[in-house]
Design a protein around this motif. Structure first.
Motif, mmCIF file in Angstrom:
data_model
loop_
_atom_site.group_PDB
_atom_site.id
_atom_site.type_symbol
_atom_site.label_atom_id
_atom_site.label_comp_id
_atom_site.label_asym_id
_atom_site.label_seq_id
_atom_site.Cartn_x
_atom_site.Cartn_y
_atom_site.Cartn_z
ATOM 1 N N THR A 239 -2.247 -2.070 0.850
ATOM 2 C CA THR A 239 -2.442 -2.245 -0.596
ATOM 3 C C THR A 239 -1.155 -2.657 -1.308
ATOM 4 O O THR A 239 -1.182 -2.967 -2.494
ATOM 5 C CB THR A 239 -2.952 -0.934 -1.223
ATOM 6 O OG1 THR A 239 -1.994 0.116 -0.978
ATOM 7 C CG2 THR A 239 -4.304 -0.545 -0.637
ATOM 8 N N GLY A 240 -0.039 -2.672 -0.586
ATOM 9 C CA GLY A 240 1.236 -3.050 -1.199
ATOM 10 C C GLY A 240 1.953 -1.905 -1.881
ATOM 11 O O GLY A 240 3.069 -2.085 -2.390
ATOM 12 N N ARG A 241 1.353 -0.715 -1.895
ATOM 13 C CA ARG A 241 1.969 0.412 -2.611
ATOM 14 C C ARG A 241 3.223 0.910 -1.890
ATOM 15 O O ARG A 241 4.196 1.290 -2.526
ATOM 16 C CB ARG A 241 0.953 1.545 -2.745
ATOM 17 C CG ARG A 241 1.421 2.663 -3.674
ATOM 18 C CD ARG A 241 0.306 3.648 -3.940
ATOM 19 N NE ARG A 241 0.760 4.778 -4.740
ATOM 20 C CZ ARG A 241 0.018 5.847 -5.006
ATOM 21 N NH1 ARG A 241 -1.239 5.895 -4.571
ATOM 22 N NH2 ARG A 241 0.496 6.855 -5.723
ATOM 23 N N GLN A 242 3.190 0.905 -0.537
ATOM 24 C CA GLN A 242 4.382 1.322 0.206
ATOM 25 C C GLN A 242 5.560 0.420 -0.101
ATOM 26 O O GLN A 242 6.695 0.882 -0.259
ATOM 27 C CB GLN A 242 4.084 1.301 1.708
ATOM 28 C CG GLN A 242 5.241 1.768 2.589
ATOM 29 C CD GLN A 242 6.164 0.641 2.999
ATOM 30 O OE1 GLN A 242 5.800 -0.532 2.916
ATOM 31 N NE2 GLN A 242 7.365 0.985 3.426
ATOM 32 N N GLN A 243 5.309 -0.894 -0.234
ATOM 33 C CA GLN A 243 6.397 -1.833 -0.523
ATOM 34 C C GLN A 243 6.966 -1.586 -1.914
ATOM 35 O O GLN A 243 8.176 -1.714 -2.135
ATOM 36 C CB GLN A 243 5.883 -3.271 -0.407
ATOM 37 C CG GLN A 243 6.973 -4.326 -0.495
ATOM 38 C CD GLN A 243 7.953 -4.236 0.660
ATOM 39 O OE1 GLN A 243 7.549 -4.004 1.791
ATOM 40 N NE2 GLN A 243 9.236 -4.417 0.386
ATOM 41 N N GLN A 244 6.083 -1.224 -2.885
ATOM 42 C CA GLN A 244 6.558 -0.923 -4.232
ATOM 43 C C GLN A 244 7.483 0.295 -4.217
ATOM 44 O O GLN A 244 8.538 0.297 -4.878
ATOM 45 C CB GLN A 244 5.369 -0.670 -5.161
ATOM 46 C CG GLN A 244 4.509 -1.912 -5.423
ATOM 47 C CD GLN A 244 3.276 -1.579 -6.250
ATOM 48 O OE1 GLN A 244 2.985 -0.415 -6.526
ATOM 49 N NE2 GLN A 244 2.542 -2.609 -6.640
ATOM 50 N N ILE A 245 7.084 1.339 -3.487
ATOM 51 C CA ILE A 245 7.917 2.540 -3.396
ATOM 52 C C ILE A 245 9.229 2.212 -2.698
ATOM 53 O O ILE A 245 10.322 2.641 -3.105
ATOM 54 C CB ILE A 245 7.163 3.659 -2.647
ATOM 55 C CG1 ILE A 245 5.882 4.043 -3.417
ATOM 56 C CG2 ILE A 245 8.051 4.884 -2.456
ATOM 57 C CD1 ILE A 245 4.983 5.008 -2.670
#
Length: 562
Positions: A239-245
């Motif tokens: 979902t791309g959330r890990q990359q945002q964090i």
């Protein structure tokens, strides 16, 4: 070949999925609070903030996984040796950040990595450099107790005298206070703590090394809990959330420059203010001096604008073939390829067993007997390609960064030429099939601004590419030394269209160009000549129409080599 790789990846993912499903058959008890351990002083990954609350990249990632998986978690932070022992004794369910190693896999199971951790050797400024572990022999080296480098040095005796401490901060403080020879700590926490603690007398020496997978760890056999972390991490990655964090906590620290650049900016501002005060005094007392100073300041500003405009023009040409926003997908490639490699290695035993029992079979449309040799090579090629993309982007960022006028230090012209060739590679490959570079061995160093000279060389190479009529025409680059004149030389020869004799004397005039219809500004050679002259050097042009051009850049040998 690209169609083959795409087909292979889709097929491999199908096989991986078929072997991965049974892992989730068991799950932790409902409403069970999972006790998560962490190092209380390992920023920016995990640490306690000013209020004593757990924070950092690992903490935010764990909370996100708990949210998507419906888990309840509780953090228990202590020194690293303490939390590692607590996990071994069953007092904790998992550690949210632990480097994966063969020795640790004997006692622990690991999730797919959510980060790659590099190690660095830190030393005091002015002390002897140590760029490899072999150079630590007979030296006093501070490491974190039970940390990965402590484990490594115990298992691979390099002859260092180890001093163990609880945290990376303790290691850096002792080094800054004049104790021991080196500190061996993780690269990002070392840079973070050095800046936060104001330890300006210590620096990393050499490039980061020992790229290590960093992820969740549980006691061996706790498959159900590990499956939840692995599945939650996969969801966040997709979902791309890990990359945002990751970008929030680690991105800014990876992109920041060395601390001395910040000091340089502050010094520049203070210098500008001092110049304004001095200028005001001169204006008040001497009207004539005011006019001279004003004109000098205007010329200086114009020169800076021309230099930066030319730099941006060259940079625009270089990046014309590069897709936007490649950092994130490149990061995902570098994160996911090691996982796919491990997955393939896990599958090999099963596939080999089937091959021995049933004979050859199709995998990805090709015989397995062929694929088992091809797949490791393909994964290596993809990993090397991703690293190459990251290196090129970093070179472009360095090139576009403007340095101050008075920045001067000895540099190796061969290294600068190699970087310029790498940055101009896209234009070179699209212009000619016959490009060669010859580096003279043992060139003495040159004093000056390496980035400015790099800008000149890139501009000269791009001009040579644009002068070629077809791909069969060649470009030859070589470096050499003129011993009699104490000059270092770079020569670029192209077999292009050449320059009309009447235009040779006008090449260095500002705004003179024969390519205005193609977007030329006429600033490149004028700005390049100014940069070279500021370094005490010279640009010389020899050309014959329809036969090609030879450009020779000469620079004086560094004073320390005379």
């Amino acid at each position: 070949m690209s169609l083959f790789k795409n087909h292979f990846i889709l097929t491999l993912l199908f096989w991986l999925g078929s072997f991965y499903i049974p892992v989730y058959a068991a799950s932790p008890e409902q409403n069970h609070t999972v006790l998560i351990g962490g190092d209380y002083n390992y920023p920016p990954y995990e640490f306690l903030d000013d209020k004593g609350q757990p924070t950092g990249y690992n903490v935010e990632l764990t909370l996100a996984i708990a949210e998507v998986m419906g888990m309840t978690v509780e953090f228990r932070f202590s020194d690293w040796a303490g939390v590692r022992k607590a996990l071994q004794n069953g007092q904790l369910d998992a550690l949210q950040g632990m480097v994966n190693s063969p020795e640790r896999r004997q006692a622990f199971d690991f999730s797919p990595p959510h980060a790659i951790v590099h190690q660095s050797i830190f030393a005091r400024r002015g002390e002897p450099r140590a760029t490899s572990l072999e150079q630590l022999r007979n030296k006093e080296v501070v490491v974190q107790k039970n940390g990965i480098m402590h484990d490594y040095l115990l298992q691979n005796d390099v002859g260092a005298k180890l001093i163990t401490v609880e945290t990376h901060a303790d290691a850096l403080r002792q080094l800054a206070a004049g104790k021991h020879d080196y500190a061996l700590v993780a690269n990002l926490p070392g840079l973070y703590l050095g800046q936060e603690l104001g330890l300006s007398n210590i620096v990393p020496v050499g490039k980061p090394f020992q790229a290590q997978q960093y992820g969740y760890a549980v006691l061996k056999g706790n498959d159900a809990l590990l499956a939840q972390f692995s599945e939650g991490l996969a969801i966040l990655i997709n979902t791309g959330r890990q990359q945002q964090i990751y970008n929030k906590w680690l991105g800014p620290l990876q992109e920041q420059g060395l601390p001395w650049k910040q000091y340089g900016k502050t010094a520049a501002i203070l210098s500008a203010l001092l110049l304004l005060i001095l200028g005001g005094t001169v204006i008040w007392n001497r009207m004539l001096r005011r006019q001279v100073d004003k004109r000098t300041a205007e010329l200086h500003i114009q020169q800076q604008q021309l230099i930066q405009a030319d730099k941006m023009t060259s940079l625009g040409i270089l990046v014309s073939g590069v897709a936007h926003e490649i950092n994130n997908p490149t990061g995902l490639l570098l994160l996911n390829l090691p996982i796919i490699r491990e997955a393939w290695q896990d599958c090999e035993d099963i596939l080999e067993q089937r091959y021995e029992q049933q004979g050859d079979f199709l995998l990805g449309g090709l015989a397995y007997s062929q694929m088992r040799d091809e797949i490791p090579a393909l994964l290596t090629d993809m990993n090397d390609g991703a690293h190459r993309i990251k290196r090129i982007v970093n070179d472009l960022k360095d090139f576009s960064r403007q340095e101050s006028d008075d920045f001067s230090e000895p540099f190796d012209l061969n290294d600068v030429v190699a970087t310029a060739v790498r940055l101009a590679e896209n234009s070179i490959n699209s212009s000619t099939d016959h490009f060669s570079v010859s580096y003279s061995s043992s060139l003495p160093s040159v004093d000056g601004n390496a980035q400015r000279i790099e800008q000149v060389i890139i501009n000269l190479i791009l001009n040579a590419c644009q002068a070629l009529n077809d791909r069969n025409s060649a470009i030859k680059v070589r470096t050499f030394r003129q011993a009699e004149s104490q000059q270092i030389c770079l020569q670029i020869v192209d077999e292009g269209c050449g320059i009309e004799a009447r235009n040779l004397t006008r090449l260095l005039d500002p705004f003179f160009t024969t390519r205005r219809e193609q977007g030329g500004t006429g600033l490149g050679l004028s700005v390049s000549s100014g940069i070279v002259q500021a370094h005490g050097g010279q640009l010389k042009f020899e050309s014959e129409e329809k036969r090609g051009t030879t450009v020779t850049l000469t620079l004086p040998v560094s004073g320390e080599n005379l």
